[in-house]
Design a protein around this motif. Structure first.
Motif, PDB file in Angstrom:
ATOM      1  N   ALA A 296       0.927  -1.084   0.134  1.00  0.00           N
ATOM      2  CA  ALA A 296       0.057  -0.092   0.012  1.00  0.00           C
ATOM      3  C   ALA A 296       0.857   1.430  -0.111  1.00  0.00           C
ATOM      4  O   ALA A 296       1.955   1.214   0.320  1.00  0.00           O
ATOM      5  N   ILE A 297       0.267   2.375  -0.362  1.00  0.00           N
ATOM      6  CA  ILE A 297       1.180   3.497  -0.485  1.00  0.00           C
ATOM      7  C   ILE A 297       0.751   4.247   0.897  1.00  0.00           C
ATOM      8  O   ILE A 297      -0.368   4.225   1.503  1.00  0.00           O
ATOM      9  N   ARG A 298       1.797   4.816   1.713  1.00  0.00           N
ATOM     10  CA  ARG A 298       1.404   5.661   2.793  1.00  0.00           C
ATOM     11  C   ARG A 298       1.820   6.873   2.637  1.00  0.00           C
ATOM     12  O   ARG A 298       2.819   7.325   2.271  1.00  0.00           O
ATOM     13  N   MET A 299       0.832   7.824   3.000  1.00  0.00           N
ATOM     14  CA  MET A 299       1.005   9.186   3.136  1.00  0.00           C
ATOM     15  C   MET A 299       0.649   9.567   4.645  1.00  0.00           C
ATOM     16  O   MET A 299      -0.250   8.984   5.264  1.00  0.00           O
ATOM     17  N   VAL A 300       1.385  10.524   4.988  1.00  0.00           N
ATOM     18  CA  VAL A 300       1.315  11.256   6.345  1.00  0.00           C
ATOM     19  C   VAL A 300       1.212  12.622   6.538  1.00  0.00           C
ATOM     20  O   VAL A 300       2.100  13.257   5.780  1.00  0.00           O
ATOM     21  N   THR A 301       0.331  13.152   7.380  1.00  0.00           N
ATOM     22  CA  THR A 301       0.197  14.679   7.459  1.00  0.00           C
ATOM     23  C   THR A 301       1.108  14.991   8.839  1.00  0.00           C
ATOM     24  O   THR A 301       1.126  14.236   9.747  1.00  0.00           O
ATOM     25  N   HIS A 302       1.485  16.229   8.619  1.00  0.00           N
ATOM     26  CA  HIS A 302       2.289  16.822   9.815  1.00  0.00           C
ATOM     27  C   HIS A 302       2.387  18.208   9.943  1.00  0.00           C
ATOM     28  O   HIS A 302       1.910  18.807   9.196  1.00  0.00           O
ATOM     29  N   HIS A 303       2.918  18.743  11.025  1.00  0.00           N
ATOM     30  CA  HIS A 303       3.337  20.190  11.367  1.00  0.00           C
ATOM     31  C   HIS A 303       3.511  20.938  10.122  1.00  0.00           C
ATOM     32  O   HIS A 303       2.801  22.195  10.002  1.00  0.00           O
ATOM     33  N   ASP A 304       4.230  20.491   9.111  1.00  0.00           N
ATOM     34  CA  ASP A 304       4.632  21.407   7.855  1.00  0.00           C
ATOM     35  C   ASP A 304       3.538  21.085   6.625  1.00  0.00           C
ATOM     36  O   ASP A 304       3.953  21.556   5.668  1.00  0.00           O
ATOM     37  N   ILE A 305       2.506  20.361   6.822  1.00  0.00           N
ATOM     38  CA  ILE A 305       1.653  20.047   5.808  1.00  0.00           C
ATOM     39  C   ILE A 305       0.349  21.087   6.084  1.00  0.00           C
ATOM     40  O   ILE A 305      -0.522  20.892   7.056  1.00  0.00           O
ATOM     41  N   GLN A 306      -0.283  21.822   4.933  1.00  0.00           N
ATOM     42  CA  GLN A 306      -1.315  22.768   5.008  1.00  0.00           C
ATOM     43  C   GLN A 306      -2.333  21.987   4.375  1.00  0.00           C
ATOM     44  O   GLN A 306      -2.172  21.294   3.351  1.00  0.00           O
ATOM     45  N   ASP A 307      -3.280  22.728   4.317  1.00  0.00           N
ATOM     46  CA  ASP A 307      -4.703  22.224   3.356  1.00  0.00           C
ATOM     47  C   ASP A 307      -4.376  22.350   1.940  1.00  0.00           C
ATOM     48  O   ASP A 307      -4.561  21.629   1.140  1.00  0.00           O
ATOM     49  N   THR A 308      -3.388  23.437   1.693  1.00  0.00           N
ATOM     50  CA  THR A 308      -3.316  23.776   0.130  1.00  0.00           C
ATOM     51  C   THR A 308      -2.253  22.590  -0.236  1.00  0.00           C
ATOM     52  O   THR A 308      -2.399  22.248  -1.369  1.00  0.00           O
ATOM     53  N   ASP A 309      -1.478  22.063   0.682  1.00  0.00           N
ATOM     54  CA  ASP A 309      -0.521  20.782   0.302  1.00  0.00           C
ATOM     55  C   ASP A 309      -1.328  19.756  -0.142  1.00  0.00           C
ATOM     56  O   ASP A 309      -1.204  19.013  -0.885  1.00  0.00           O
ATOM     57  N   VAL A 310      -2.395  19.638   0.734  1.00  0.00           N
ATOM     58  CA  VAL A 310      -3.344  18.260   0.631  1.00  0.00           C
ATOM     59  C   VAL A 310      -4.008  18.677  -0.899  1.00  0.00           C
ATOM     60  O   VAL A 310      -4.000  17.776  -1.594  1.00  0.00           O
ATOM     61  N   ASP A 311      -4.671  19.671  -1.127  1.00  0.00           N
ATOM     62  CA  ASP A 311      -5.050  19.789  -2.446  1.00  0.00           C
ATOM     63  C   ASP A 311      -4.252  19.589  -3.588  1.00  0.00           C
ATOM     64  O   ASP A 311      -4.640  18.968  -4.444  1.00  0.00           O
ATOM     65  N   ARG A 312      -2.938  20.129  -3.467  1.00  0.00           N
ATOM     66  CA  ARG A 312      -1.930  19.965  -4.390  1.00  0.00           C
ATOM     67  C   ARG A 312      -1.710  18.291  -4.562  1.00  0.00           C
ATOM     68  O   ARG A 312      -1.541  17.846  -5.595  1.00  0.00           O
ATOM     69  N   ALA A 313      -1.478  17.664  -3.578  1.00  0.00           N
ATOM     70  CA  ALA A 313      -1.192  16.315  -3.632  1.00  0.00           C
ATOM     71  C   ALA A 313      -2.340  15.432  -4.352  1.00  0.00           C
ATOM     72  O   ALA A 313      -2.059  14.627  -5.423  1.00  0.00           O
ATOM     73  N   LEU A 314      -3.590  15.794  -4.099  1.00  0.00           N
ATOM     74  CA  LEU A 314      -4.742  15.336  -4.680  1.00  0.00           C
ATOM     75  C   LEU A 314      -4.846  15.518  -5.993  1.00  0.00           C
ATOM     76  O   LEU A 314      -5.262  14.699  -7.051  1.00  0.00           O
ATOM     77  N   GLU A 315      -4.507  16.537  -6.448  1.00  0.00           N
ATOM     78  CA  GLU A 315      -4.238  17.215  -7.673  1.00  0.00           C
ATOM     79  C   GLU A 315      -3.289  16.287  -8.484  1.00  0.00           C
ATOM     80  O   GLU A 315      -3.586  15.609  -9.788  1.00  0.00           O
ATOM     81  N   VAL A 316      -2.081  16.147  -8.037  1.00  0.00           N
ATOM     82  CA  VAL A 316      -0.870  15.174  -8.793  1.00  0.00           C
ATOM     83  C   VAL A 316      -1.273  13.945  -8.777  1.00  0.00           C
ATOM     84  O   VAL A 316      -1.287  13.132  -9.967  1.00  0.00           O
ATOM     85  N   ILE A 317      -2.008  13.279  -7.679  1.00  0.00           N
ATOM     86  CA  ILE A 317      -2.396  12.009  -7.828  1.00  0.00           C
ATOM     87  C   ILE A 317      -3.562  11.721  -9.065  1.00  0.00           C
ATOM     88  O   ILE A 317      -3.585  10.853  -9.686  1.00  0.00           O
ATOM     89  N   ASN A 318      -4.619  12.663  -9.092  1.00  0.00           N
ATOM     90  CA  ASN A 318      -5.621  12.431  -9.848  1.00  0.00           C
ATOM     91  C   ASN A 318      -4.958  12.238 -11.262  1.00  0.00           C
ATOM     92  O   ASN A 318      -5.498  11.868 -12.158  1.00  0.00           O
ATOM     93  N   THR A 319      -4.160  13.407 -11.507  1.00  0.00           N
ATOM     94  CA  THR A 319      -3.403  13.630 -12.844  1.00  0.00           C
ATOM     95  C   THR A 319      -2.724  12.254 -13.191  1.00  0.00           C
ATOM     96  O   THR A 319      -3.026  11.724 -14.682  1.00  0.00           O
ATOM     97  N   CYS A 320      -1.930  11.616 -12.360  1.00  0.00           N
ATOM     98  CA  CYS A 320      -1.340  10.417 -12.542  1.00  0.00           C
ATOM     99  C   CYS A 320      -2.526   9.554 -13.195  1.00  0.00           C
ATOM    100  O   CYS A 320      -2.313   8.801 -13.976  1.00  0.00           O
ATOM    101  N   MET A 321      -3.514   9.214 -12.174  1.00  0.00           N
ATOM    102  CA  MET A 321      -4.141   8.208 -12.530  1.00  0.00           C
ATOM    103  C   MET A 321      -5.215   8.234 -13.600  1.00  0.00           C
ATOM    104  O   MET A 321      -5.838   7.319 -14.243  1.00  0.00           O
ATOM    105  N   THR A 322      -5.438   9.494 -14.019  1.00  0.00           N
ATOM    106  CA  THR A 322      -6.588   9.477 -14.929  1.00  0.00           C
ATOM    107  C   THR A 322      -5.841  10.028 -16.447  1.00  0.00           C
ATOM    108  O   THR A 322      -6.371  10.039 -17.270  1.00  0.00           O
ATOM    109  N   ALA A 323      -4.354  10.004 -16.378  1.00  0.00           N
ATOM    110  CA  ALA A 323      -3.639  10.416 -17.703  1.00  0.00           C
ATOM    111  C   ALA A 323      -3.536   9.160 -18.692  1.00  0.00           C
ATOM    112  O   ALA A 323      -3.991   8.005 -18.362  1.00  0.00           O
TER     113      ALA A 323
END
Ligand SMILES: Cc1ncc(COP(=O)(O)O)c(C=O)c1O
Length: 323
Positions: A296-323
């Motif tokens: 499985a893939i593991r991602m972890v949130t922490h002190h230096d991760i903001q909401d915008t980082d979560v949005d960016r991660a989702l955008e990148v993953i979505n782009t990869c999976m739908t390419a």
């Protein structure tokens, strides 16, 4: 860290380490504490102090101590791990009891039970307090010790509302980490009875974990303990937001309800793309994740991760999976 008062912690006279150890013991409701360089060393020391060579140690089959600490149970303590299954990290006390082996002519005997909370390879699951109570009651009937790998015990506290010291009350020793979610650069601590910690200090030295002017590290760990606990709730909310976003991406399989704290595990279920492909694609775009031993893939949130980082991660993953 730069302003920390330091001494020689191998000789036990570093005032900042002393203060940290006092606070850590107090927080967990135990007599004494020992600052150690890593969680792995803290767990290794605990097993070594509680056991004798050849003893059996009951471990949960997905536990970090058994799977991801380079076999120190065998190498450092020379004990026999007996891995048992669980429901999301909570082992059934009756089942555990049936696997206790009494010392006899042919049998070394069970000495220790190792628990983990939150449970890493169960996706950061919180093991409920009732399970600790039931295991303690059973362990006492058999004269067994219990060690808690509480690397993320404060994530369990924040997610469940049960104070860390309540979990600690039902075990003999606890290791927890100032690094990880509490955001210090280095360090973990072992807490337990005074005599146990006195012996642990000798074993730490044996393993090369005695550090001299360790106050510079303890200073950061004090910030972790005093300022970083309550904010873990933000990490948990962001992990949940990440999980909910992932659930909408084609080719991703995730149990959103299983995301209880700061860890998000998910699988790639795609005809042409593997977990490795996705992690590689993400890394090239600055989004870091691990492929865990289960695939499985593991991602972890922490002190230096903001909401915008979560949005960016989702955008990148979505782009990869739908390419
Ligand atoms: C549950 C658990 N225990 C122990 C450790 C070991 O900590 P360290 O990496 O500081 O040795 C980890 C590390 O990820 C962990 O997740």
């Amino acid at each position: 860290m730069a302003e920390a008062q330091v001494g020689d912690d191998v000789l036990g006279d570093d005032p900042t380490v002393q203060e940290l150890e006092r606070q850590a013991a107090d927080r967990l409701g135990k007599e004494a504490a020992l600052f150690v360089p890593s969680g792995t060393m803290g767990n290794a020391i605990a097993v070594k102090v509680w056991t004798q060579e050849g003893d059996e140690v009951i471990v949960e089959e997905r536990s970090h101590i058994y799977n991801l600490e380079v076999g120190h149970l065998a190498v450092v303590s020379r004990v026999i791990p007996r891995p048992l299954p669980s429901h999301r990290g909570a082992m059934d006390p009756d089942f555990v009891e049936r696997h206790i082996r009494k010392r006899a002519l042919h049998i070394a005997g069970t000495r220790l039970i190792a628990l983990e909370n939150t449970h890493n390879l169960w996706g950061g699951a919180v093991v409920p307090l009732a399970n600790f109570q039931a295991l303690r009651e059973m362990a006492d009937r058999h004269g067994l010790r219990i060690h808690l790998d509480g690397a993320r015990i404060f994530n369990a506290q924040v997610a469940s509302g049960v104070p860390a010291r309540e979990f600690a009350r039902y075990v003999d020793s606890v290791m927890f980490c100032f690094s990880k979610g509490l955001a210090a650069p280095v360090g973990s601590v072992l807490v337990g009875p005074r005599e146990f910690i006195d012996e642990a200090r000798r074993v730490r030295k044996l393993l090369g974990g005695g550090m001299r002017q360790a106050g510079v590290l303890a200073a950061a760990a004090l910030v972790a303990l005093n300022e970083m606990v309550d904010r873990l709730a933000e990490d948990h909310a962001r992990a949940r937001r990440l999980a909910e976003g992932l659930a909408h991406i084609p080719g991703i399989r995730i149990d959103v309800a299983g995301v209880e704290t700061n860890m998000v595990y998910f699988e790639v279920d795609h005809p042409h793309k593997t977990a490795q492909d996705l992690v590689h694609y993400m890394a090239e775009r600055g989004v870091l994740a691990l492929v865990s031993p289960t695939g499985a893939i593991r991602m972890v949130t922490h002190h230096d991760i903001q909401d915008t980082d979560v949005d960016r991660a989702l955008e990148v993953i979505n782009t990869c999976m739908t390419a």
